[in-house]
Design a protein around this motif. Structure first.
Motif, PDB file in Angstrom:
ATOM      1  N   LEU A  20       0.752  -1.243   0.090  1.00 44.11           N
ATOM      2  CA  LEU A  20       0.089  -0.008  -0.061  1.00 44.11           C
ATOM      3  C   LEU A  20       0.825   1.257   0.125  1.00 44.11           C
ATOM      4  CD1 LEU A  20      -2.612  -1.120   2.719  1.00 44.11           C
ATOM      5  CD2 LEU A  20      -2.755  -1.149   0.028  1.00 44.11           C
ATOM      6  N   THR A  21       1.998   1.197   0.703  1.00 44.15           N
ATOM      7  CA  THR A  21       2.797   2.257   0.627  1.00 44.15           C
ATOM      8  C   THR A  21       3.459   2.686  -0.770  1.00 44.15           C
ATOM      9  OG1 THR A  21       3.414   2.054   3.217  1.00 44.15           O
ATOM     10  CG2 THR A  21       4.958   3.309   1.698  1.00 44.15           C
ATOM     11  N   PRO A  56      -9.415  -8.600   1.196  1.00 40.79           N
ATOM     12  CA  PRO A  56      -8.697  -7.514   2.184  1.00 40.79           C
ATOM     13  C   PRO A  56      -7.759  -6.780   1.212  1.00 40.79           C
ATOM     14  CG  PRO A  56      -8.558  -9.310   3.443  1.00 40.79           C
ATOM     15  CD  PRO A  56      -8.992  -9.805   2.052  1.00 40.79           C
ATOM     16  N   ARG A  57      -6.694  -7.324   0.342  1.00 42.31           N
ATOM     17  CA  ARG A  57      -5.912  -6.777  -0.613  1.00 42.31           C
ATOM     18  C   ARG A  57      -6.854  -5.735  -1.615  1.00 42.31           C
ATOM     19  NH1 ARG A  57      -3.880  -6.748  -5.735  1.00 42.31           N
ATOM     20  NH2 ARG A  57      -1.496  -6.394  -5.981  1.00 42.31           N
ATOM     21  N   ALA A  58      -7.723  -6.166  -2.299  1.00 44.08           N
ATOM     22  CA  ALA A  58      -8.637  -5.421  -3.113  1.00 44.08           C
ATOM     23  C   ALA A  58      -9.267  -4.246  -2.356  1.00 44.08           C
ATOM     24  CB  ALA A  58      -9.507  -6.295  -3.803  1.00 44.08           C
ATOM     25  N   PHE A  59      -9.877  -4.604  -1.290  1.00 43.19           N
ATOM     26  CA  PHE A  59     -10.491  -3.480  -0.374  1.00 43.19           C
ATOM     27  C   PHE A  59      -9.517  -2.342  -0.175  1.00 43.19           C
ATOM     28  CE2 PHE A  59     -11.777  -1.531   3.750  1.00 43.19           C
ATOM     29  CZ  PHE A  59     -12.729  -1.228   3.714  1.00 43.19           C
ATOM     30  N   LEU A  60      -8.156  -2.788   0.399  1.00 44.26           N
ATOM     31  CA  LEU A  60      -7.406  -1.740   0.894  1.00 44.26           C
ATOM     32  C   LEU A  60      -6.626  -1.012  -0.379  1.00 44.26           C
ATOM     33  CD1 LEU A  60      -5.807  -3.699   3.519  1.00 44.26           C
ATOM     34  CD2 LEU A  60      -7.010  -1.914   3.984  1.00 44.26           C
ATOM     35  N   VAL A  63      -9.262   1.552  -1.342  1.00 43.27           N
ATOM     36  CA  VAL A  63      -9.234   2.759   0.101  1.00 43.27           C
ATOM     37  C   VAL A  63      -8.008   3.966  -0.282  1.00 43.27           C
ATOM     38  CG1 VAL A  63      -9.017   3.343   2.267  1.00 43.27           C
ATOM     39  CG2 VAL A  63     -10.560   1.578   1.431  1.00 43.27           C
ATOM     40  N   VAL A  64      -6.810   2.744  -0.418  1.00 42.43           N
ATOM     41  CA  VAL A  64      -5.580   3.778  -0.524  1.00 42.43           C
ATOM     42  C   VAL A  64      -5.537   4.799  -1.913  1.00 42.43           C
ATOM     43  CG1 VAL A  64      -3.037   3.679  -0.951  1.00 42.43           C
ATOM     44  CG2 VAL A  64      -4.138   2.553   0.928  1.00 42.43           C
ATOM     45  N   SER A  65      -6.009   3.904  -3.073  1.00 36.14           N
ATOM     46  CA  SER A  65      -6.236   4.689  -4.211  1.00 36.14           C
ATOM     47  C   SER A  65      -7.058   5.814  -4.288  1.00 36.14           C
ATOM     48  CB  SER A  65      -6.695   3.886  -5.263  1.00 36.14           C
ATOM     49  OG  SER A  65      -5.579   2.487  -5.453  1.00 36.14           O
TER      50      SER A  65
END
Length: 306
Positions: A20-21, A56-60, A63-65
């Motif tokens: 995510l970073t 979770p990966r797709a969700f996060l 959100v970050v995008s």
């Protein structure tokens, strides 16, 4: 539908934090902003019923995008008031997640990040998410707030624009890589050219420097108003050489050494006691087409020491 998450919500988030970073950094070009975005995503994650999150990966990533896209839109206004050229913040590649595909490496490359500043926020978001993270157009449409067909157009336009910029705007043929980084030098040749640049600069060898620079080379210097630096890009081999000559005559170049930034070899030195990192756009012709000198001390905090 039952969730497929394992471990505590905090543990799940930490598993994806480097990825995510890296995503936020590619979208923003600033590690400080990227870390703020990821922390905000973490707070939202802790307020989410994670038992209902199947992926979770797709969700996060979503959100970050979205957070980064909002930040990028406001950052464009802030950067217009920046003192001198605004350059991305160089980073230690170990802090931005995996680099196990060519697309992940290419979208982290400094010259690519610099070119992406010329894209609109939606173009940049679609380009990075499609190229580096292989998101389908349906998902991109949900993130950007448009249609899948429009996302295809945004991606095509962004890739073409980057490819055109890399070849001076005169050739719209697709590049060898999917990212549009047309003609970038392989890493081994890149390291060799940077080493030769260091030797020539250390020895004051202007003939050697001349042989390394393309005729259309451009040098950017980012002091951010914190340290003295050229306020406009220096364009053309003759002017870049004159600029370097002036620096060599006026200042002592201390402790020139090879370092790593953004997954590439870079030059680290102290110029008249001030630390700086210089990165290069080196292409398959074996010449330097871009020189990016980052002098703003606020932008040197996310590099490995040394």
């Amino acid at each position: 539908m039952a969730a497929v998450t394992t471990g505590t919500p905090a543990a799940v988030f930490e598993e994806y934090r480097p990825l995510l970073t890296g995503l936020a950094y590619r979208l923003l070009g600033s590690m400080w902003d990227a870390e703020d975005i990821v922390q905000e995503a973490y707070l939202r994650w802790t307020r989410t019923d994670t038992t209902q999150v199947r992926e979770p990966r797709a969700f996060l990533v979503t959100v970050v995008s979205r957070l980064a896209l909002d930040q990028l839109r406001s950052a464009r206004v802030t950067r217009e008031a920046y003192v001198g050229p605004w350059l991305p913040e160089p980073v230690d590649s170990r802090s931005v997640g995996p680099l196990d595909t060519a697309e992940l490496r290419d979208t982290l490359a400094y010259a690519t990040l610099h070119l992406m500043e010329r894209l609109t926020p939606p173009e940049r978001a679609v380009f990075v998410l499609r190229e580096a993270f292989e998101l389908p157009y349906d998902t991109l449409a949900e993130i950007v707030g448009t249609t899948p067909a429009n996302c295809r157009q945004l991606h095509h336009r962004a890739a073409k624009r980057l490819a055109d910029e890399r070849v001076g705007g005169g050739d719209s043929r697709p590049s060898a890589s999917r990212t549009g980084r047309s003609g970038a030098a392989p890493s081994r040749e890149h390291a060799l050219l940077v080493s030769r640049f260091i030797d020539a600069a250390r020895d004051g060898d202007l003939e050697g420097l001349t042989a390394l620079l393309s005729e259309d080379v451009v040098a950017w210097n980012d002091g951010g108003g914190k340290v003295r630096a050229a306020l406009r890009p220096v364009v053309g081999r003759a002017r870049v050489l004159a600029f370097v000559t002036g620096l060599l005559e006026r200042y002592s170049f201390e402790d020139l050494r090879l370092t790593e930034a953004n997954g590439q070899p870079a030059l680290r030195l102290a110029l008249d006691g001030r630390e700086q990192v210089t990165l290069f756009d080196i292409r398959e012709d074996g010449l330097v087409h871009g020189v990016f000198a980052v002098l703003n001390p606020d932008k040197l905090g996310h590099l490995a020491p040394g």
